[in-house]
Write a protein that holds these residues in place. Structure first.
Motif, PDB file in Angstrom:
ATOM      1  N   ASP A  93      14.628 -18.747  45.588  1.00  0.00           N
ATOM      2  CA  ASP A  93      13.673 -19.823  45.277  1.00  0.00           C
ATOM      3  C   ASP A  93      13.528 -20.845  46.397  1.00  0.00           C
ATOM      4  O   ASP A  93      12.920 -21.891  46.194  1.00  0.00           O
ATOM      5  N   ASP A  94      14.042 -20.559  47.566  1.00  0.00           N
ATOM      6  CA  ASP A  94      14.004 -21.559  48.639  1.00  0.00           C
ATOM      7  C   ASP A  94      12.831 -21.384  49.599  1.00  0.00           C
ATOM      8  O   ASP A  94      12.683 -22.178  50.528  1.00  0.00           O
ATOM      9  N   ALA A  95      12.044 -20.356  49.423  1.00  0.00           N
ATOM     10  CA  ALA A  95      10.886 -20.146  50.300  1.00  0.00           C
ATOM     11  C   ALA A  95       9.815 -19.411  49.510  1.00  0.00           C
ATOM     12  O   ALA A  95      10.112 -18.729  48.524  1.00  0.00           O
ATOM     13  N   ASP A  96       8.572 -19.578  49.917  1.00  0.00           N
ATOM     14  CA  ASP A  96       7.465 -18.913  49.223  1.00  0.00           C
ATOM     15  C   ASP A  96       7.374 -17.472  49.705  1.00  0.00           C
ATOM     16  O   ASP A  96       6.760 -17.165  50.731  1.00  0.00           O
ATOM     17  N   ALA A  97       8.001 -16.583  48.950  1.00  0.00           N
ATOM     18  CA  ALA A  97       8.011 -15.163  49.303  1.00  0.00           C
ATOM     19  C   ALA A  97       8.405 -14.357  48.081  1.00  0.00           C
ATOM     20  O   ALA A  97       9.135 -14.847  47.213  1.00  0.00           O
ATOM     21  N   ALA A  98       7.911 -13.136  48.009  1.00  0.00           N
ATOM     22  CA  ALA A  98       8.324 -12.248  46.927  1.00  0.00           C
ATOM     23  C   ALA A  98       9.801 -11.920  47.093  1.00  0.00           C
ATOM     24  O   ALA A  98      10.320 -11.901  48.214  1.00  0.00           O
ATOM     25  N   PRO A  99      10.523 -11.662  46.005  1.00  0.00           N
ATOM     26  CA  PRO A  99      11.951 -11.346  46.125  1.00  0.00           C
ATOM     27  C   PRO A  99      12.184 -10.112  46.989  1.00  0.00           C
ATOM     28  O   PRO A  99      11.453  -9.119  46.882  1.00  0.00           O
ATOM     29  N   SER A 100      13.201 -10.193  47.810  1.00  0.00           N
ATOM     30  CA  SER A 100      13.539  -9.051  48.650  1.00  0.00           C
ATOM     31  C   SER A 100      14.289  -8.006  47.836  1.00  0.00           C
ATOM     32  O   SER A 100      14.775  -8.273  46.729  1.00  0.00           O
ATOM     33  N   VAL A 101      14.402  -6.814  48.413  1.00  0.00           N
ATOM     34  CA  VAL A 101      15.171  -5.755  47.754  1.00  0.00           C
ATOM     35  C   VAL A 101      16.616  -6.179  47.598  1.00  0.00           C
ATOM     36  O   VAL A 101      17.253  -5.954  46.560  1.00  0.00           O
ATOM     37  N   ASP A 102      17.169  -6.857  48.625  1.00  0.00           N
ATOM     38  CA  ASP A 102      18.552  -7.322  48.550  1.00  0.00           C
ATOM     39  C   ASP A 102      18.745  -8.327  47.420  1.00  0.00           C
ATOM     40  O   ASP A 102      19.768  -8.316  46.726  1.00  0.00           O
ATOM     41  N   ALA A 103      17.775  -9.213  47.233  1.00  0.00           N
ATOM     42  CA  ALA A 103      17.890 -10.206  46.167  1.00  0.00           C
ATOM     43  C   ALA A 103      17.883  -9.537  44.798  1.00  0.00           C
ATOM     44  O   ALA A 103      18.675  -9.898  43.914  1.00  0.00           O
ATOM     45  N   ARG A 104      17.004  -8.567  44.620  1.00  0.00           N
ATOM     46  CA  ARG A 104      16.950  -7.865  43.329  1.00  0.00           C
ATOM     47  C   ARG A 104      18.243  -7.095  43.066  1.00  0.00           C
ATOM     48  O   ARG A 104      18.789  -7.134  41.960  1.00  0.00           O
ATOM     49  N   ASN A 105      18.722  -6.391  44.092  1.00  0.00           N
ATOM     50  CA  ASN A 105      19.971  -5.644  43.938  1.00  0.00           C
ATOM     51  C   ASN A 105      21.146  -6.592  43.711  1.00  0.00           C
ATOM     52  O   ASN A 105      22.061  -6.305  42.926  1.00  0.00           O
ATOM     53  N   GLY A 106      21.118  -7.739  44.419  1.00  0.00           N
ATOM     54  CA  GLY A 106      22.192  -8.711  44.242  1.00  0.00           C
ATOM     55  C   GLY A 106      22.247  -9.244  42.823  1.00  0.00           C
ATOM     56  O   GLY A 106      23.334  -9.435  42.258  1.00  0.00           O
ATOM     57  N   TYR A 107      21.085  -9.467  42.236  1.00  0.00           N
ATOM     58  CA  TYR A 107      21.057  -9.956  40.855  1.00  0.00           C
ATOM     59  C   TYR A 107      21.668  -8.925  39.914  1.00  0.00           C
ATOM     60  O   TYR A 107      22.495  -9.257  39.051  1.00  0.00           O
ATOM     61  N   ARG A 108      21.275  -7.656  40.067  1.00  0.00           N
ATOM     62  CA  ARG A 108      21.818  -6.617  39.184  1.00  0.00           C
ATOM     63  C   ARG A 108      23.334  -6.490  39.350  1.00  0.00           C
ATOM     64  O   ARG A 108      24.072  -6.309  38.371  1.00  0.00           O
ATOM     65  N   THR A 109      23.803  -6.596  40.591  1.00  0.00           N
ATOM     66  CA  THR A 109      25.245  -6.484  40.845  1.00  0.00           C
ATOM     67  C   THR A 109      26.010  -7.630  40.199  1.00  0.00           C
ATOM     68  O   THR A 109      27.053  -7.426  39.560  1.00  0.00           O
ATOM     69  N   LEU A 110      25.482  -8.853  40.345  1.00  0.00           N
ATOM     70  CA  LEU A 110      26.193 -10.014  39.810  1.00  0.00           C
ATOM     71  C   LEU A 110      26.182 -10.042  38.290  1.00  0.00           C
ATOM     72  O   LEU A 110      27.168 -10.433  37.657  1.00  0.00           O
ATOM     73  N   VAL A 111      25.076  -9.625  37.671  1.00  0.00           N
ATOM     74  CA  VAL A 111      25.032  -9.574  36.215  1.00  0.00           C
ATOM     75  C   VAL A 111      26.027  -8.530  35.697  1.00  0.00           C
ATOM     76  O   VAL A 111      26.681  -8.730  34.657  1.00  0.00           O
ATOM     77  N   PHE A 135       9.062 -16.213  40.642  1.00  0.00           N
ATOM     78  CA  PHE A 135       9.387 -17.073  39.505  1.00  0.00           C
ATOM     79  C   PHE A 135      10.204 -16.309  38.470  1.00  0.00           C
ATOM     80  O   PHE A 135      11.178 -16.839  37.917  1.00  0.00           O
ATOM     81  N   GLU A 136       9.830 -15.065  38.206  1.00  0.00           N
ATOM     82  CA  GLU A 136      10.533 -14.256  37.206  1.00  0.00           C
ATOM     83  C   GLU A 136      11.997 -14.058  37.584  1.00  0.00           C
ATOM     84  O   GLU A 136      12.901 -14.231  36.748  1.00  0.00           O
ATOM     85  N   LEU A 137      12.257 -13.724  38.860  1.00  0.00           N
ATOM     86  CA  LEU A 137      13.638 -13.505  39.277  1.00  0.00           C
ATOM     87  C   LEU A 137      14.409 -14.826  39.317  1.00  0.00           C
ATOM     88  O   LEU A 137      15.581 -14.885  38.927  1.00  0.00           O
ATOM     89  N   ALA A 138      13.754 -15.892  39.774  1.00  0.00           N
ATOM     90  CA  ALA A 138      14.426 -17.191  39.826  1.00  0.00           C
ATOM     91  C   ALA A 138      14.853 -17.637  38.436  1.00  0.00           C
ATOM     92  O   ALA A 138      15.944 -18.180  38.248  1.00  0.00           O
ATOM     93  N   ARG A 139      13.990 -17.410  37.438  1.00  0.00           N
ATOM     94  CA  ARG A 139      14.353 -17.781  36.072  1.00  0.00           C
ATOM     95  C   ARG A 139      15.486 -16.895  35.537  1.00  0.00           C
ATOM     96  O   ARG A 139      16.351 -17.362  34.770  1.00  0.00           O
ATOM     97  N   ALA A 140      15.494 -15.634  35.932  1.00  0.00           N
ATOM     98  CA  ALA A 140      16.562 -14.743  35.484  1.00  0.00           C
ATOM     99  C   ALA A 140      17.902 -15.182  36.075  1.00  0.00           C
ATOM    100  O   ALA A 140      18.930 -15.204  35.377  1.00  0.00           O
ATOM    101  N   VAL A 141      17.891 -15.524  37.352  1.00  0.00           N
ATOM    102  CA  VAL A 141      19.120 -16.011  37.994  1.00  0.00           C
ATOM    103  C   VAL A 141      19.564 -17.313  37.331  1.00  0.00           C
ATOM    104  O   VAL A 141      20.754 -17.537  37.072  1.00  0.00           O
ATOM    105  N   GLU A 142      18.605 -18.188  37.049  1.00  0.00           N
ATOM    106  CA  GLU A 142      18.923 -19.458  36.403  1.00  0.00           C
ATOM    107  C   GLU A 142      19.550 -19.233  35.029  1.00  0.00           C
ATOM    108  O   GLU A 142      20.501 -19.936  34.646  1.00  0.00           O
TER     109      GLU A 142
END
Length: 423
Positions: free
Chosen positions: A361-379, A271-278
């Motif tokens: 946010d499309d599946a019930d799972a903790a954020p992957s390492v790639d998702a976290r790194n992808g967020y930092r890269t895009l920001v 939820f925390e990462l999904a809200r940050a991406v949003e």
């Protein structure tokens, strides 16, 4: 005929008040969770009694006048079998159970909702069946919130959901205008269009379904009050119904899909990462709206140029197009082209953030390492691009507007998202 005994069968009382003559009874069942709440199956429909059979009233709703042969109360649902060999389900009778405990049935009330299960609706499930195929509508996913109005309210009905920390999750109003199916612009057949739940204002019992999503942020929603944001995590919530200034509150529990085994901390991280991406998407969406407005305003101004203004307008537009990644579809030569592959443009970042939002946010799972790194890269890409855009608004746009003023021409203006332009 329906009879009731209170002494083990030594004496019987006829209990058919409210059932029409000729509606021959086939079955009667008591609700296993609420004593005195009865359901009757008859030849011409279904009935309910809140008074242990002392009085009955139709439980027909959209059920055709058909022979109901048997009834089963399964969890919170009432299931009936008809002679037409069809099964019908009345989903979630929590409010009926609470009505059976009332001494008065005519007051405004928000009923305690049943536990909501956070199930993700299936995506593409195949082409919809033909209209002549005998099927029923599946229940909407989400929390079913039942309320009763004693009279037509003078003000719009308000409904709000708060999380366990008291923070607002979603707010609805009966004044909200739901999106309607528009054949010319929908791009889909009407079978695919799903109308959202709305707050009814007529006297009586009503159901509203909260889809377990936070509200979409303003720029991303496009002014649509029914646009969904990120999925709410399992936990405790509070529902508040406001009718003509009087508030009614009930607790709501949202639980995870029982087929999913995930630690609460993982839901929280997701939820925390999904809200940050949003939030990043919202920042970008606001800039995209402004860039599109400015591009259109420049094109309109260039249709009737004044002396000394065309070159500055063309230069400004080139910067807007480059930052936003806009493809000028008015040019026949650009038909079908994709935005430029510029990793700093709004168009690229919007597409990349959209993919990241789906991955997060499309599946019930903790954020992957790639998702976290992808967020930092895009920001890291988004921040300088938005800074460049703000510089254009602070420097380039005022300079062009100054030239337009000297030429006696209207200035280029931007309207914030959610606002209507002045006439």
């Amino acid at each position: 005929y329906l009879y009731r005994t209170r002494d083990g069968g030594r004496t019987w009382t006829l209990i058919v008040d409210g059932i029409r003559n000729g509606d021959f009874a086939n079955a009667v069942r008591e609700d296993p969770r609420q004593r005195g709440l009865l359901y009757a199956a008859t030849e011409l429909g279904a009935y309910v009694s809140f008074t242990d059979g002392d009085h009955w009233q139709p439980l027909q709703m959209n059920l055709p006048s058909t022979s109901v042969r048997d009834i089963d109360v399964h969890g919170d649902d009432v299931v009936i079998a008809t002679h037409g060999r069809g099964f019908w389900v009345l989903d979630d009778v929590s409010s009926l159970r609470q009505i059976a405990m009332e001494t008065s049935h005519d007051s405004t009330r928000l009923f305690a909702p049943a536990v909501a299960i956070r199930v993700r609706p299936a995506g593409f499930t195949g082409t919809p069946l033909p209209k002549d195929e005998p099927t029923a509508v599946n229940p909407a996913f989400g929390a079913r919130l039942d309320y009763r109005l004693a009279a037509t309210p003078k003000q719009p009905v308000q409904l709000a959901i708060f999380n366990d920390a008291g923070q607002l999750v979603r707010r609805y109003s009966s004044a909200d205008v739901p999106p309607a199916y528009e054949p010319d612009t929908a791009g889909i057949a009407p079978e695919w269009f799903t109308a959202p739940s709305v707050l009814a204002t007529t006297p009586g019992l009503h159901r509203f379904v909260w889809p377990l999503h936070y509200a979409a942020l303003p720029a991303s929603s496009g002014g649509n009050a029914f646009a969904d944001g990120v999925l709410a995590p399992p936990g405790r919530y509070v529902v508040e119904l406001t009718v003509d200034g009087t508030s009614f509150k009930q607790p709501l529990t949202v639980v995870a899909d029982p087929r999913v085994h995930l630690a609460p901390s993982a839901f929280a991280q997701q939820f925390e990462l999904a809200r940050a991406v949003e939030a990043a998407q919202e920042r970008l969406a606001s800039a995209q709206v402004a860039a599109s407005q400015l591009h259109d305003a420049i094109r309109a101004a260039r249709k009737s140029p004044a002396t000394g203004t065309d070159d500055p307008l063309r230069t400004l537009d080139a910067k807007v197009v480059d930052i936003a990644g806009i493809v000028d579809v008015s040019n026949p030569g650009n038909a079908g082209l994709l935005p430029p592959d510029n990793t700093h443009s709004f168009a690229f970042l919007a597409q990349a953030l959209g993919k990241l939002a789906n991955a997060t946010d499309d599946a019930d799972a903790a954020p992957s390492v790639d998702a976290r790194n992808g967020y930092r890269t895009l920001v890291a890409l988004l921040d300088p691009t938005l800074a460049q855009w703000q510089q254009l608004l602070a420097s380039d746009l005022p300079a062009v507007n100054a030239g337009l003023r000297r030429a006696g021409r209207p200035e280029l203006t931007l309207v914030p998202p959610g606002h209507k332009p002045e006439p």
